[in-house]
Write an enzyme that holds these catalytic residues in place. Structure first.
Site, PDB file in Angstrom:
ATOM      1  N   ASP A   1       0.851  -1.197   0.000  1.00  0.00           N
ATOM      2  CA  ASP A   1       0.000   0.000   0.000  1.00  0.00           C
ATOM      3  C   ASP A   1       0.884   1.243   0.000  1.00  0.00           C
ATOM      4  O   ASP A   1       2.113   1.156   0.030  1.00  0.00           O
ATOM      5  CB  ASP A   1      -1.048  -0.058   1.127  1.00  0.00           C
TER       6      ASP A   1
ATOM      7  N   VAL B   1       1.952   3.536   1.920  1.00  0.00           N
ATOM      8  CA  VAL B   1       2.926   3.942   2.937  1.00  0.00           C
ATOM      9  C   VAL B   1       3.895   2.820   3.321  1.00  0.00           C
ATOM     10  O   VAL B   1       4.633   2.937   4.298  1.00  0.00           O
ATOM     11  CB  VAL B   1       2.238   4.489   4.208  1.00  0.00           C
ATOM     12  N   LYS B   2       3.911   1.746   2.561  1.00  0.00           N
ATOM     13  CA  LYS B   2       4.799   0.639   2.912  1.00  0.00           C
ATOM     14  C   LYS B   2       6.174   0.793   2.244  1.00  0.00           C
ATOM     15  O   LYS B   2       6.353   1.621   1.352  1.00  0.00           O
ATOM     16  CB  LYS B   2       4.138  -0.683   2.539  1.00  0.00           C
ATOM     17  N   THR B   3       7.110  -0.029   2.674  1.00  0.00           N
ATOM     18  CA  THR B   3       8.508   0.086   2.218  1.00  0.00           C
ATOM     19  C   THR B   3       8.616   0.075   0.698  1.00  0.00           C
ATOM     20  O   THR B   3       9.346   0.861   0.109  1.00  0.00           O
ATOM     21  CB  THR B   3       9.345  -1.070   2.803  1.00  0.00           C
TER      22      THR B   3
END
Ligand SMILES: *Cc1c(COP(=O)(O)O)cnc(C)c1O
Length: 406
Positions: free
Chosen positions: A183, A185-187
């Site tokens: 998603d 905001v993930k790495t």
């Protein structure tokens, strides 16, 4: 922390490959797609980079968890032991297959406390689901041992820890299956997306079919596919997969930046002897998306949070204990069973158990914990300034609270 910080030419190029053909779907259209298969390419790249035999992309980390549970045969009447500190999506996924969430405590790894897992096992337990929160890991060996002893499935929620490892193995590749989230905001981000990782061909095949209405994908004519079992549409689109492909190629760069910034900030905060650190079972494997640290008491931690707020430096410092999404304490909608559709009776009973459960062991950990999100784009001057501002607030709170006596 998030890959979106380094979004650019590479992502645009991959997306444009898809836009050139206009084939936005990952299956079929073999002729017009002119050899562009971004989802398949990303699945292969995940296997190679993370070291697992199979990867199945889905539309989100949440649908990856649901798909993994279905593939592992977890459903009505099965209990899944999971931690009190996670994203609520992990619990939603358990409920979505009709299974029963059982919440165990976390310890200062900020993940499942193995003794608490042992204590939660019943004849209905089917699965243990560690959640590798904030870029670091659960005590995987201890949990594997428990699973082996009790013949339980280990499903790793590694949605927050893409690229982190435990004893050299990528998180998500160690259990019977593991999940990643892409998603925003993930790495590594796809905008929206997720993946199931597994080394079992059978599990992979089930994930492949389940995430596309049970299609067996054996032929070239989608309309003629067999459907050995029911599924859903949890497919990723080619556009999303294209973004992820460019992002995954940058993973090593992300990890190097995160780890460097995390250690630089840790060195500054280390001036405060009262600060203690999250236990990381394999420090070399921490992906560095967060620096998680503890203060001596809840009272001091709350005062530091207030101090950060007053100084305008609270952003990026997460006090999960008061957070609506990540910690059991404030999941009132879950505990009270606010569901739009009828949950099954054992699920409702389980939620009532959770509502009344004593989480003081988890509270003792979480009420003293702050996680500082590490940004890829920080300069060393910014880290220095941020660290100094944080230390100032912490020291001023500690002196007021007579922390020397703690
Ligand atoms: C983000 C996340 C999920 C869900 O992923 P989505 O892609 O947002 O659906 C699940 N578990 C954890 C621990 C997460 O952080």
């Amino acid at each position: 922390m998030p890959g979106f910080e380094l979004f650019g030419e590479e992502e645009r190029k991959e997306v444009n490959d898809v836009l050139e053909t206009g084939i936005l779907m990952r299956y079929g259209f073999d002729g017009p797609r002119k050899g562009i298969w971004k989802a398949k390419e990303l699945e292969k790249a995940l296997c190679e980079r993370l070291g697992c035999a199979y990867a199945q992309l889905t539309s989100s980390g949440t649908t990856a968890l649901t798909t993994a549970m279905a593939a592992l045969g977890i459903g009505a009447g099965d209990e899944v032991i999971m931690p009190s500190f996670t994203f609520v999506a992990s619990v939603e996924a358990v409920l979505s297959v009709g299974a029963i969430p059982v919440i165990a405590d976390v310890d200062d790894t900020l993940t499942l406390k193995p003794e608490s897992v042992r204590a939660a096992i019943t004849p209905r337990t089917k699965c243990v689901m560690p959640v590798h929160m904030c870029g670091s890991m659960a005590d995987v060996d201890a949990l594997l041992k428990i699973c082996k002893e009790h013949h339980l499935v280990l499903l790793e929620d590694a949605c927050q820890s893409t690229g982190a490892t435990y004893k050299g193995k990528a998180l998500g590749t160690i259990g019977d299956a593991g999940t990643l989230s892409f998603d925003f905001v993930k790495t590594v981000t796809c905008g929206e997306g997720g993946a199931i990782l597994t080394n079992s061909e059978r599990t992979y095949e089930k994930c492949d079919h389940f995430s596309d209405h049970g299609h067996d994908h054996k032929g070239v004519d989608r309309g003629a596919d067999e459907h050995p079992f029911l599924g859903y549409n949890f497919r990723i689109s080619e556009l999303h997969a294209a973004v992820g492909l460019a992002q995954l190629r940058k993973l090593d760069q992300f990890l190097a930046l995160q780890r460097g910034h995390q250690q630089a900030l840790k060195a500054i905060l280390s001036q405060v002897p009262e600060i203690t650190w999250r236990t990381v079972p394999d420090p070399a494997g921490d992906s560095g998306t967060f620096l998680s640290w503890f203060l001596p008491t809840q009272e001091i931690t709350e005062a530091v949070v207030e101090g950060f707020k007053a100084k305008g430096i609270l952003a990026g410092n997460f006090y999960w204990f008061n957070n609506n999404w990540h910690y059991i304490r404030k999941w009132h909608h879950l505990k009270e069973g606010h569901s739009l559709y009828a949950l099954n009776e054992p699920q409702l009973q389980a939620l009532e158990v959770i509502r009344q459960q004593d989480f003081s062991v988890s509270d003792t950990v979480m009420s003293r914990c702050i996680s500082t999100a590490i940004q890829l784009g920080w300069t060393s001057e910014q880290i220095e300034a941020k660290g100094r501002a944080m230390v100032e607030v912490i020291q001023s709170v500690l002196s007021k609270h007579g922390a020397a006596a703690v």
